[in-house]
Design a protein around this motif. Structure first.
Motif, short mmCIF file in Angstrom:
data_model
loop_
_atom_site.label_atom_id
_atom_site.label_comp_id
_atom_site.label_asym_id
_atom_site.label_seq_id
_atom_site.Cartn_x
_atom_site.Cartn_y
_atom_site.Cartn_z
N HIS A 170 89.99 20.43 78.20
CA HIS A 170 88.20 21.38 77.37
C HIS A 170 88.12 20.82 75.67
CE1 HIS A 170 87.55 24.81 80.72
NE2 HIS A 170 89.48 24.21 80.96
N SER A 217 85.27 18.47 74.77
CA SER A 217 84.27 19.72 73.50
C SER A 217 83.87 18.94 72.24
CB SER A 217 85.30 20.67 73.40
OG SER A 217 84.54 21.63 73.98
N SER A 218 84.68 17.42 71.98
CA SER A 218 84.66 16.71 70.71
C SER A 218 84.43 15.63 71.27
CB SER A 218 86.56 16.53 70.48
OG SER A 218 87.35 16.09 70.83
N CYS A 271 84.46 24.25 79.22
CA CYS A 271 84.27 23.08 78.82
C CYS A 271 82.89 22.63 78.63
CB CYS A 271 84.58 22.33 80.57
SG CYS A 271 85.88 21.03 79.94
N SER A 272 82.59 22.35 77.44
CA SER A 272 81.27 21.72 77.61
C SER A 272 81.03 20.13 77.80
CB SER A 272 81.39 21.72 76.00
OG SER A 272 80.05 21.13 75.36
#
Length: 187
Positions: A55, A59-60, A179-180
């Protein structure tokens, strides 16, 4: 900070959490190389789980080398009779199946008479969906906005080209809500 969040210091070896802790402890005007990390007191932080690492990676950086978000929910998908993308090739033409994945591409070409093409990705590979206008209208929110979808439909195969002709789409984004993810949309 961004490098720490992206796990860029893992080779030093510094876990993502330790590197972020050390980065945040540095005076801003002096930069990352101002104080050797060995001089900072080592915090006692719990290690991240594989799910947390995946996750954080998504995201990063938008991807992860540690795993795929769909592998974290595979047992739930299996209970729903959802097969992995890699197993779609083992299914005969016109077989009813369920597949799921994160949406990586959405396309709605002007020459396709309203048909939308989407590509889903899971931990085993990708599968292409054909979404006819009536299904798109009925399942509009999932087809247009979901970051993760379950598709129920029929395998369509023409030689080496394979798709799933969607009948129903279900937004399963909440199953991987931490989770992006962003799809590439071409409309």
């Amino acid at each position: 900070t961004r490098l720490s969040e992206a796990d860029a210091f893992a080779s030093l070896p510094r876990s993502r959490r330790i590197a972020l802790w050390e980065t945040l402890a540095l005076p801003e005007q002096r930069g990352l190389l101002a104080m050797p990390p060995d001089l900072l007191p080592a915090p006692i932080l719990p290690p991240m789980t594989t799910g947390q690492e995946i996750h954080a990676d998504y995201s990063s950086t938008g991807l992860s080398l540690k795993g795929h978000p769909m592998q974290l929910i595979r047992s739930q998908l299996t209970r729903r009779k959802v097969i992995p993308a890699a197993q779609v090739w083992n299914q005969p033409h016109d077989k009813w199946i369920r597949v799921a994945g994160i949406v990586v591409i959405r396309q709605r070409p002007g020459t396709a008479k309203g048909i939308v093409f989407e590509t889903l990705e899971d931990e085993t590979g990708s599968v292409n969906l054909i979404i006819r206008p009536d299904v798109y209208d009925r399942c509009r929110n999932a087809a247009r906005n979901a970051s993760a979808i379950q598709c129920d439909g029929y395998v369509q195969r023409h030689g080496q080209i394979q798709h799933v002709l969607a009948v129903r789409l279900h937004d399963i984004s909440e199953m991987i809500s931490n989770c992006s993810m962003r799809s590439r949309d071409f409309h």
